[in-house]
Design a protein around this motif. Structure first.
Motif, PDB file in Angstrom:
ATOM      1  N   THR A 698       0.830  -1.227   0.000  1.00 39.02           N
ATOM      2  CA  THR A 698       0.000   0.000   0.000  1.00 39.02           C
ATOM      3  C   THR A 698       0.856   1.266   0.000  1.00 39.02           C
ATOM      4  O   THR A 698       0.320   2.372   0.123  1.00 39.02           O
ATOM      5  CB  THR A 698      -0.920   0.012   1.227  1.00 39.02           C
ATOM      6  OG1 THR A 698      -0.130  -0.118   2.421  1.00 39.02           O
ATOM      7  CG2 THR A 698      -1.924  -1.142   1.150  1.00 39.02           C
ATOM      8  N   HIS A 699       2.207   1.112  -0.108  1.00 40.03           N
ATOM      9  CA  HIS A 699       3.142   2.255  -0.127  1.00 40.03           C
ATOM     10  C   HIS A 699       2.923   3.143   1.105  1.00 40.03           C
ATOM     11  O   HIS A 699       2.963   4.372   1.020  1.00 40.03           O
ATOM     12  CB  HIS A 699       2.963   3.079  -1.410  1.00 40.03           C
ATOM     13  CG  HIS A 699       2.906   2.249  -2.656  1.00 40.03           C
ATOM     14  ND1 HIS A 699       4.013   1.622  -3.181  1.00 40.03           N
ATOM     15  CD2 HIS A 699       1.857   1.917  -3.465  1.00 40.03           C
ATOM     16  CE1 HIS A 699       3.662   0.940  -4.269  1.00 40.03           C
ATOM     17  NE2 HIS A 699       2.366   1.103  -4.457  1.00 40.03           N
ATOM     18  N   ASP A 700       2.736   2.508   2.248  1.00 33.45           N
ATOM     19  CA  ASP A 700       2.380   3.225   3.483  1.00 33.45           C
ATOM     20  C   ASP A 700       3.631   3.510   4.315  1.00 33.45           C
ATOM     21  O   ASP A 700       3.877   2.878   5.345  1.00 33.45           O
ATOM     22  CB  ASP A 700       1.368   2.396   4.283  1.00 33.45           C
ATOM     23  CG  ASP A 700       0.851   3.127   5.515  1.00 33.45           C
ATOM     24  OD1 ASP A 700       1.087   4.349   5.612  1.00 33.45           O
ATOM     25  OD2 ASP A 700       0.239   2.473   6.371  1.00 33.45           O
ATOM     26  N   TYR A 701       4.434   4.482   3.880  1.00 32.69           N
ATOM     27  CA  TYR A 701       5.646   4.840   4.636  1.00 32.69           C
ATOM     28  C   TYR A 701       5.280   5.409   5.996  1.00 32.69           C
ATOM     29  O   TYR A 701       5.909   5.078   7.013  1.00 32.69           O
ATOM     30  CB  TYR A 701       6.499   5.844   3.854  1.00 32.69           C
ATOM     31  CG  TYR A 701       7.702   6.319   4.641  1.00 32.69           C
ATOM     32  CD1 TYR A 701       8.879   5.581   4.656  1.00 32.69           C
ATOM     33  CD2 TYR A 701       7.657   7.498   5.402  1.00 32.69           C
ATOM     34  CE1 TYR A 701       9.984   5.988   5.396  1.00 32.69           C
ATOM     35  CE2 TYR A 701       8.750   7.906   6.147  1.00 32.69           C
ATOM     36  CZ  TYR A 701       9.908   7.149   6.143  1.00 32.69           C
ATOM     37  OH  TYR A 701      10.991   7.555   6.892  1.00 32.69           O
ATOM     38  N   ASP A 702       4.277   6.278   6.050  1.00 36.00           N
ATOM     39  CA  ASP A 702       3.908   6.913   7.320  1.00 36.00           C
ATOM     40  C   ASP A 702       3.485   5.874   8.355  1.00 36.00           C
ATOM     41  O   ASP A 702       3.825   5.995   9.541  1.00 36.00           O
ATOM     42  CB  ASP A 702       2.773   7.925   7.099  1.00 36.00           C
ATOM     43  CG  ASP A 702       3.249   9.162   6.346  1.00 36.00           C
ATOM     44  OD1 ASP A 702       4.458   9.457   6.433  1.00 36.00           O
ATOM     45  OD2 ASP A 702       2.429   9.803   5.673  1.00 36.00           O
TER      46      ASP A 702
END
Length: 816
Positions: A698-702
């Motif tokens: 989900t490209h969820d870096y945060d």
């Protein structure tokens, strides 16, 4: 009396003082190189640190041997930077000097052996080997140690030399050798009396019987006219076959004049430079925000997703600095990245791009160093790896650290064990320059500094051309194995995706973070596996060379067909690496052109460039590789990225394992779909439910940042504490254990808390030395100088303990 304090390239804590005369004292400045005697007979290259009139109290000074430079080779800013590195990373400034200077600047003190001029009154009997050395000296006047080794065909020759010294038959001389050899190019031109057309015509008429010389003359005349000046010798020889001998005759007759000129080794950029590309709306916004942040803060983080066009933003900022006459440093974590980037930067900035890293020869690095000292336009923009922080910048305006999260910026061995990113930030501070840190997946410490306001923060959240981020899917290997949908190490989903991508005339990248064919060769009868004799690890099988190799010490042995323990013939490879992936895939896809990019295939100077160029030009369909593939490379035709087995990244004994897994998988996924068509990423894993893998899809870096920061806060790891790791090495396990326990107890007595260990690492023996680690956690709000002062005192006390004198103690600040 005048004195100078000098830095010697050896691991001693204090500077040494030498005496100089008044003339030398007035000439010498900090940064000059001098040759000085040290010890009984050694001569070292030293850097002047200070000129003064205060003699040392504890020893009598020696005179310097000679001054080596007309002007300082090291700047005052560099000396301050060296001192900071030595203080922060708890090493000697001499170790920093050795790492900082190109090898050619550290002149070698080489032992030369000569015959004794006065023969002894009574000659002692000589051995056969001593006779051989004396006979060689009578013919050659002098020998180096390596010459003696060759003559005697043995490595240990000091005993023979010592015997000859005692018999007063030879003398030893220490001589300094300048290692840097300027590149000289021969230029040719006609002698002045033949430059007139009539004189040349008459000469050609006289040379009817020397047709080859005549042809060389005519070709030289035409090239001279075309170039309006002297012609390079190689250019003339390339035009006329077999011209070397006729040309030498013409030079001997005085018809052609030859002049040798010093030139740089760097290839000249001969094309016209292009204007930088126009920025997209998002890039323009990021560019303006960075400039705004630089008015308030010296360091700014550019958090841009993969393929968002960060490089074009960098180019715009570089243009601005070069227009003001400033120097720019562009740092990259891997030499592999420089190949592709240099071509792009040269298109914009031509000859103003200088390159500096370890794959370049020592002579090429010396030339970049000298160009920076002279503020030469040919090195106004320097691109390179972490060692570029040691260069002598005169007017540094901007430092760009690309892929700042990469742990390749950290130097592990030998000392100084510095981090290139952090050293660059300090260098920029000393030079009053700005720093731009760029990454799609920033290091947690950097992102924490940005969100807390210490650094500026600019986000670039859309890809260039508004291309969508790749479609990332997880493949459950447990399910595929159960349903028998695996071919070798490839699931049916990955194989089908590869075939579809190749059918669409697009390229594929396959990632596996282990080189070789198989990490273990296991006996199916008794279960044993060949072990490295020097390290506590299994030998990795390399099929192409038919070898078992240790990736820690380099030990290699040929693969045997039978088990060394029980003698059975049932050896079977367990696990897999890039070599096995390439082999399997070649059998599954016979028509595909497959190449491999790992440490085994990129050892040569230009090996990286050849592979990258071949992939860019479409000569390779599938590129299999290690983490080299994950670091900022820009391939436009990649439609699919496959990760062979993600679990091996996650299950690693390191508090950074999850952070690094997210970064590595996100970066390698970012190589897909960098043009208008959306790319696809397939990640094979036995545990696809793992939170980190879900966050990657989900490209969820945060989300990853918040989860990992909570873990770090709970267990007291960076950025909430600094770490200092102490590694103990010794060939005797008990001695090493006793030393590490003594040191751990001394740390606990000094600091009360924050001491972990001693602990045996996962690989507890390397190169026949047993290892143990002790970790010290230093609170961020604690006085780091006071802590390090106490640590330094403990280290000195430990080294003074007689039972531990032979234990190697390695101190590593910020080790992970």
């Amino acid at each position: 009396m005048y004195f100078i304090d000098v830095i010697l390239p050896i691991p001693i804590k204090q500077a040494f003082t030498y005496s100089v005369n008044a003339h030398e004292a007035h000439f010498l400045k900090p940064g000059h190189r001098v040759a000085v005697p040290f010890g009984k007979s050694k001569i070292y290259t030293a850097i002047v640190y200070k000129v003064h009139q205060t003699p040392p109290q504890t020893y009598e000074t020696k005179e310097i041997d000679q001054i080596l430079d007309e002007y300082p080779l090291v700047t005052q800013t560099q000396l301050k930077h060296w001192q900071w590195i030595a203080d922060y990373y708890l090493c000697s400034i001499g170790e920093v000097m050795r790492a900082a200077l190109p090898g050619a600047f550290l002149l070698e003190s080489e032992t030369i052996i000569r015959l004794q001029t006065e023969r002894p009154a009574s000659e002692a009997a000589l051995s056969e080997q001593e006779e051989m050395i004396l006979e060689a000296l009578e013919n050659r006047q002098q020998l180096h140690l390596n010459d003696v080794r060759s003559i005697l065909d043995r490595k240990q020759v000091l005993g023979v030399i010592q015997a000859l010294l005692e018999k007063n038959r030879i003398a030893l001389v220490e001589t300094l050798y300048e290692q840097y050899i300027p590149k000289m190019v021969s230029y040719l031109q006609l002698a002045p009396q033949y430059k007139e057309e009539s004189a040349l015509t008459a000469l050609l008429d006289e040379m009817q019987r020397a047709p080859k010389q005549r042809e060389v003359l005519m070709q030289l005349f035409m090239l001279s006219a075309r170039q309006s000046g002297a012609v390079k010798r190689p250019e003339l020889l390339a035009e006329v076959a077999g011209a070397a001998a006729p040309l030498r005759s013409l030079i001997d007759k005085g018809i052609v004049l030859e002049e040798k000129r010093q030139t740089d080794r760097k290839a000249q950029w001969e094309s016209d430079t292009a204007d930088s590309k126009g920025l997209s709306e998002a890039q323009e916004r990021a560019y303006k925000q960075i400039r705004q942040q630089f008015t308030e803060k010296s360091v700014c983080l550019l958090h841009g997703v993969t393929s968002s066009g960060k490089t074009e933003v960098y180019v715009k900022l570089i243009e601005e600095q070069l227009a003001h006459g400033k120097q720019v440093l562009y740092m990259l974590p891997e030499i592999a990245l420089t190949t592709q980037l240099i071509s792009r930067l040269q298109e914009y900035f031509g000859d103003r791009v200088g390159v500096y890293h370890s794959r370049y020869s020592v002579h090429e690095r010396v030339e970049v160093w000298n160009q920076l000292l002279r503020q030469d336009q040919r090195a106004q923009l320097v691109v390179g790896a972490r060692s570029t922080v040691f260069l002598p910048f005169q007017d540094l305006g901007l430092v760009i650290v690309d892929e700042e999260h990469e742990h390749s910026f950290k130097q592990y061995n030998p000392a100084p064990r510095y981090h290139g990113r952090d050293a660059a930030v300090v260098l920029a501070s000393l030079c009053k320059a700005k720093v731009l840190l760029g990454s799609a997946t920033p290091a947690l410490e950097t992102y924490q500094n940005a969100v807390s306001g210490k650094y500026g923060l600019v986000s670039l959240k859309e890809r260039y051309g508004k291309v969508l981020l790749p479609d990332t899917q997880l493949v459950d290997l447990r399910d595929k194995n159960r349903k028998k949908r695996m071919q070798g190490h490839f699931s049916d989903s990955l194989l089908e995706a590869i075939r579809e991508t190749l059918a669409e005339k697009k390229q594929v990248i396959l990632f596996k973070n282990r080189r070789g064919f198989a990490p273990i060769m296991e006996c199916m009868t008794c279960g044993s596996a060949p072990q490295c004799p020097n390290c506590d690890v299994s030998l990795t099988f390399h099929k192409a060379k038919g070898q078992l190799r240790c990736h820690y010490c380099g030990y290699a042995s040929p693969l045997t067909k039978q088990c060394g323990a029980c003698g059975s013939m049932t050896l079977d490879p367990k696990g897999f690496g890039t070599e096995q992936i390439q082999t399997e895939l070649q059998e599954l896809l016979l028509e595909a052109r497959i190449a491999r990019m790992d440490q085994d295939t990129t050892r040569g100077k230009h090996a990286h460039a050849k592979l990258i160029h071949g992939f860019e030009q479409g000569e390779i369909d599938i590129l299999v590789g290690t983490q080299m593939l994950a670091k900022g490379l820009d391939f436009r035709a990649v439609g699919l990225v496959g990760v062979m087995q993600a679990d091996s990244l996650l299950n690693f004994p390191d508090f950074r394992a999850h952070e690094r897994s997210f970064q590595l998988l996100s970066q390698v996924a970012g190589r897909a779909g960098r043009t208008k068509d959306r790319g696809k990423v397939l990640i094979q894993a036995f545990n696809p439910e793992h939170l980190i893998l879900q966050q990657v899809t989900t490209h969820d870096y945060d989300g990853m940042f918040k989860d990992e920061m909570e873990q770090r806060r709970q267990y007291g790891y960076p950025p909430f504490n600094r770490l200092i790791r102490f590694t103990f090495k010794h060939r005797n396990f008990e001695t090493m254990q006793n030393g590490s326990r003594w040191f751990a107890k001394a740390l606990e007595a000094q600091f009360n808390e924050g001491v972990l260990g001693p602990e045996i690492p996962p690989v507890g023996r390397i190169r026949n030395e047993y290892l143990s680690h002790v970790l010290l956690k230093v609170p961020v709000n604690a006085g780091i100088k006071a802590y390090k002062g106490k640590v330094g005192m403990l280290v000195r006390n430990f080294e003074a303990q007689k039972p531990f004198a032979r234990i190697k103690l390695v101190v590593d600040v910020d080790p992970y």
